[in-house]
Structures are given as C-alpha cells and as structure tokens.
Enzyme design. Structure first.
Site, PDB file in Angstrom:
ATOM      1  N   THR A 175       0.977  -1.256   0.052  1.00  0.00           N
ATOM      2  CA  THR A 175      -0.245  -0.089  -0.014  1.00  0.00           C
ATOM      3  C   THR A 175       0.849   1.363   0.054  1.00  0.00           C
ATOM      4  O   THR A 175       2.006   1.316   0.905  1.00  0.00           O
ATOM      5  CB  THR A 175      -0.936  -0.102   1.366  1.00  0.00           C
ATOM      6  OG1 THR A 175      -1.737  -1.200   1.212  1.00  0.00           O
ATOM      7  CG2 THR A 175      -1.516   1.361   1.480  1.00  0.00           C
ATOM      8  N   ARG A 178     -14.639  -7.079   1.278  1.00  0.00           N
ATOM      9  CA  ARG A 178     -13.675  -6.481   2.382  1.00  0.00           C
ATOM     10  C   ARG A 178     -13.156  -5.069   2.349  1.00  0.00           C
ATOM     11  O   ARG A 178     -12.838  -4.751   1.281  1.00  0.00           O
ATOM     12  CB  ARG A 178     -12.742  -7.558   2.381  1.00  0.00           C
ATOM     13  CG  ARG A 178     -11.434  -7.478   3.384  1.00  0.00           C
ATOM     14  CD  ARG A 178     -10.334  -6.781   3.009  1.00  0.00           C
ATOM     15  NE  ARG A 178      -9.038  -6.843   3.791  1.00  0.00           N
ATOM     16  CZ  ARG A 178      -8.128  -6.078   3.550  1.00  0.00           C
ATOM     17  NH1 ARG A 178      -7.838  -5.108   2.775  1.00  0.00           N
ATOM     18  NH2 ARG A 178      -6.949  -6.228   4.511  1.00  0.00           N
ATOM     19  N   VAL A 179     -12.762  -4.370   3.561  1.00  0.00           N
ATOM     20  CA  VAL A 179     -12.301  -3.174   3.443  1.00  0.00           C
ATOM     21  C   VAL A 179     -11.327  -3.196   4.470  1.00  0.00           C
ATOM     22  O   VAL A 179     -11.303  -3.740   5.580  1.00  0.00           O
ATOM     23  CB  VAL A 179     -13.463  -2.069   4.028  1.00  0.00           C
ATOM     24  CG1 VAL A 179     -12.630  -0.613   4.068  1.00  0.00           C
ATOM     25  CG2 VAL A 179     -14.318  -2.065   2.901  1.00  0.00           C
ATOM     26  N   GLY A 180     -10.291  -2.760   4.088  1.00  0.00           N
ATOM     27  CA  GLY A 180      -9.046  -3.051   4.907  1.00  0.00           C
ATOM     28  C   GLY A 180      -8.658  -1.677   5.712  1.00  0.00           C
ATOM     29  O   GLY A 180      -9.657  -0.905   6.203  1.00  0.00           O
ATOM     30  N   ASP A 181      -7.464  -1.656   6.457  1.00  0.00           N
ATOM     31  CA  ASP A 181      -7.174  -0.604   7.295  1.00  0.00           C
ATOM     32  C   ASP A 181      -6.973   0.813   6.394  1.00  0.00           C
ATOM     33  O   ASP A 181      -7.154   1.944   7.366  1.00  0.00           O
ATOM     34  CB  ASP A 181      -5.976  -0.962   7.953  1.00  0.00           C
ATOM     35  CG  ASP A 181      -4.856  -1.055   7.016  1.00  0.00           C
ATOM     36  OD1 ASP A 181      -4.917  -1.638   5.764  1.00  0.00           O
ATOM     37  OD2 ASP A 181      -3.590  -0.514   7.323  1.00  0.00           O
ATOM     38  N   THR A 205       1.333   0.093   6.354  1.00  0.00           N
ATOM     39  CA  THR A 205       1.075  -0.705   5.619  1.00  0.00           C
ATOM     40  C   THR A 205       1.441  -2.170   6.128  1.00  0.00           C
ATOM     41  O   THR A 205       2.094  -2.352   6.785  1.00  0.00           O
ATOM     42  CB  THR A 205       2.195  -0.506   4.304  1.00  0.00           C
ATOM     43  OG1 THR A 205       2.173  -1.780   2.993  1.00  0.00           O
ATOM     44  CG2 THR A 205       3.651  -0.660   4.766  1.00  0.00           C
ATOM     45  N   GLY A 206       0.770  -3.227   5.502  1.00  0.00           N
ATOM     46  CA  GLY A 206       0.835  -4.365   5.909  1.00  0.00           C
ATOM     47  C   GLY A 206      -0.516  -5.164   6.064  1.00  0.00           C
ATOM     48  O   GLY A 206      -1.485  -4.901   5.556  1.00  0.00           O
ATOM     49  N   GLY A 242      -3.756  -5.479   6.940  1.00  0.00           N
ATOM     50  CA  GLY A 242      -4.689  -4.687   7.610  1.00  0.00           C
ATOM     51  C   GLY A 242      -5.885  -5.072   8.427  1.00  0.00           C
ATOM     52  O   GLY A 242      -6.467  -4.517   9.034  1.00  0.00           O
TER      53      GLY A 242
HETATM   54  C1  SD4 Z   1      -4.805  -3.768   3.264  1.00  0.00           C
HETATM   55  N1  SD4 Z   1      -2.726  -2.614   4.647  1.00  0.00           N
HETATM   56  O1  SD4 Z   1      -5.734  -3.542   2.764  1.00  0.00           O
HETATM   57  C2  SD4 Z   1      -3.520  -3.368   3.475  1.00  0.00           C
HETATM   58  C3  SD4 Z   1      -2.747  -3.918   2.289  1.00  0.00           C
HETATM   59  C4  SD4 Z   1      -1.303  -3.243   2.214  1.00  0.00           C
HETATM   60  O2  SD4 Z   1       0.208  -3.130   0.734  1.00  0.00           O
HETATM   61  O3  SD4 Z   1      -0.900  -2.808   3.048  1.00  0.00           O
HETATM   62  N2  SD4 Z   1      -0.960  -3.468   1.079  1.00  0.00           N
HETATM   63  O4  SD4 Z   1      -4.680  -4.722   4.488  1.00  0.00           O
END
Ligand code: SD4
Length: 334
Positions: free
Chosen positions: A197, A225-228, A248-249, A251
């Site tokens: 991200t 799905r919605v992430g962080d 990032t990571g 989420g």
């Molecule tokens: C997520 N944090 O949607 C994001 C994914 C991510 O690099 O960091 N991708 O979980």
C-alpha cells in the site's frame, strides 16, 4: 523573547520549530514521492501533494497492489480503498471497496471536500464518484484475470475463510457456516510480496500537514472486504500540531490496533518518530507474533522514522529540502 536573541539564534529556533516542505511515503515508490514533491515546490498544499502522490501510484499500479488491475477478490474484481486526511482541520475523506473507478485517492478527496461524511463504501461510493464526475470503467486487466484464474486452479488457496464447510483449506466455496473450531493461532496473510500500500505524509511550505493512503487491499479477499487503509487512525493519521503516520501490511490485524493513531499519540507524548512507530508496532506484535507490516511517522518538525515486523527490512521514500530528488531509507526489521 525575539529581541533578546541574535539573528543566528532566531534562525536556529525557527529551524527546530518549523519544517521545510517534506514528503515521506511507504516503500520505494519514489515516482509518487517526486510528483508530490513537485506540488510542494510549486507552493501547493500538503493535501494536494498527498492526493497527487497517491494518484501517481494508482496510475503506475505500484507493485500491483495500488490501483486497478491488482489483488482481485474472490469474484476476480479489483476494488480500491483510499483515504486523505487534513492535519489542519482534522477532516478526513475516504472510500472503501470502491468499484469501477480508478482514482480512489481523488474520490477520497471529493468525500473530504464535497460532503460532511468521512467514509463511503462499495457500489454507493461508485455512485458518489460518478456524480462527482469520475469515469466509471472496469478495473480488470489481463494480469488480474490471470491471478484470479490461477487461484481458482489452486482450489482457491489461499483464502480468508474460517469455520465453514466445505473445508476452506482445500476447497473453493460457496461455503456455509461450519462448527466454530477452538481459536487457533491466526497466521498473517501478508507475505513479503503481497503488501505494498502507498501511505504518504506531507508537510507544505506553510507548515501544514496531510496524510493519505491508496491500495487495492488483500489479494483474494472476500468480496466486500475493506482494509485498514481508509480507516482513520489505522492506515493513516495526522494532526498538524504533532505529526502524521501511515501503515502498510496486514490490514485486517492493523485496523484493530489503530497503529497510526498510536504512533501520533506517542509523538504527542514526546517520542521521536522511530520510537513512536516501534511502540505502536510492539502492541500489535505482542498479540500477533507473525504480524507482517510497517509504519512510517513524521513529526511536524520534519523528523521521520519507521518500524517494521515480519520482513528483513522495509524501505520508505523521502523528499526533503536541500537534497536533490527522492531517496529511499531502508530500516531493518530485525
Ligand atoms: C490492506 N494494509 O488492505 C492493506 C494492504 C497493504 O500493501 O498494506 N498492502 O490490508
């Protein structure tokens, strides 16, 4: 106080209290850093810089995990999450699971600028975007179609289902509820190659700050799905009186710990950016030892730092006054 100080002393006080323009973003996405930096050099605002920087990654499909044509969900569709936060007003605009519109960061900016809401999601976020003049089109590419078909061929592995039947560890859906198994150790889905991200923090020439994110989320996610990334405090947070942070990571884990908020609050309490990131990361890792992800923080003075876990090292990109172009800073995650 000023009349009692010599000119060099005044300059040194100013230097420690005011930052020159600066852009920092996750990963080695220096094209994004450069375009954001150009905005700041043309006396643009931190908000404009973050929007343009994240948009650059959306157009370039940075590492396949930002923008169209990446991370297809279980139906093969790419959907986008993005946020933009103004550190002067604390206003946020965000979109989650945005469908069929490429410029998620700019739609997030439109939420910030043309509504009193914070987060719009899914099909109705698309309707909003179209109403605001954004173009609707498929986000599928040959590459995303291939990723989807390969995944189907691998019996839909990996996936995000638990406690369903048929057994999600060797079968595709449709699934129905199964018996809840005793809570097991939850492995992180975010391997080194699956998360990139863009999260960006900028300080403009007036000292104002903004932060933002853009991503296509987790590959093979369950539709909806919605992430962080579009969640304030999780994917990004900025308070212009203190500083900003972006994440990032994995989420799905991070959004339970609001690491960007925790890092900003640590800076408010006096921590340096690196220590603030480490403190926020430590809270996650204490409960999720397998966690994979990273945080970058910037104090309003311009000092920056990062922390990471589950990778060998983590690169972030910086452009700041007095140096030519964007550079990459690599921090060790050991
Ligand atoms: C997520 N944090 O949607 C994001 C994914 C991510 O690099 O960091 N991708 O979980």
């Amino acid at each position: 106080m000023w009349c009692m100080l010599t000119l060099p002393a005044v300059l040194s006080v100013l230097q420690t209290t005011m930052a020159a323009p600066l852009v920092v973003n996750t990963w080695g996405f220096t094209n994004a850093t450069e375009t954001a930096w150009q905005v700041l050099m043309a006396a643009g605002s931190a908000l404009d810089a973050v929007e343009i920087g994240c948009t650059t990654c959306e157009k370039l499909q940075c590492d396949g995990t930002v923008g169209f044509g990446g991370s297809p969900d279980e139906n093969g569709e790419t959907t986008l999450d993005a946020m933009i936060m103004d550190g002067a007003t604390m206003k946020v605009g965000a979109v989650g699971c945005l469908r069929r519109v490429k410029s998620a960061a700019s739609v997030a900016r439109a939420v910030l600028e043309h509504t009193r809401h914070t987060l719009l999601v899914g099909e109705l976020a698309t309707q909003f975007a179209v109403q605001m003049g954004f173009h609707e089109e498929s986000l599928e590419t040959k590459h995303s179609r291939q990723l989807y078909e390969d995944w189907k061929r691998r019996s839909c592995q990996p996936n995000f289902w638990t406690n369903v039947e048929p057994d999600p560890s060797d079968s595709c859906g449709p699934y129905r509820r199964g018996r809840a198994a005793p809570q097991q150790h939850e492995p992180s889905w975010a391997g080194p190659a699956s998360h990139d991200t863009i999260g960006m923090v900028a300080i403009d020439g007036r000292g104002q700050m903004a932060a933002g994110t853009s991503t296509n989320g987790a590959i093979h996610k369950i539709p909806g799905r919605v992430g962080d990334s579009p969640v304030p405090g999780a994917g990004a947070y900025v308070d212009g009186e203190v500083g900003g942070a972006v994440a990032t990571g994995d989420g799905d884990v991070m959004m339970r710990f609001l690491p960007s908020l925790v890092a900003v609050e640590a800076m408010r309490a006096g921590a340096a950016p690196t220590d603030a990131c480490r403190a926020a990361m430590a809270r996650i890792v204490a409960r999720h030892p397998d966690f994979v992800g990273a945080l970058v923080a910037v104090a309003r003075t311009g000092e920056h730092g990062a922390a990471c876990h589950g990778l060998e090292s983590f690169p972030y990109s910086v452009a700041e006054g007095g140096r030519a172009g964007a550079r990459v800073v690599r921090v060790s995650c050991q």
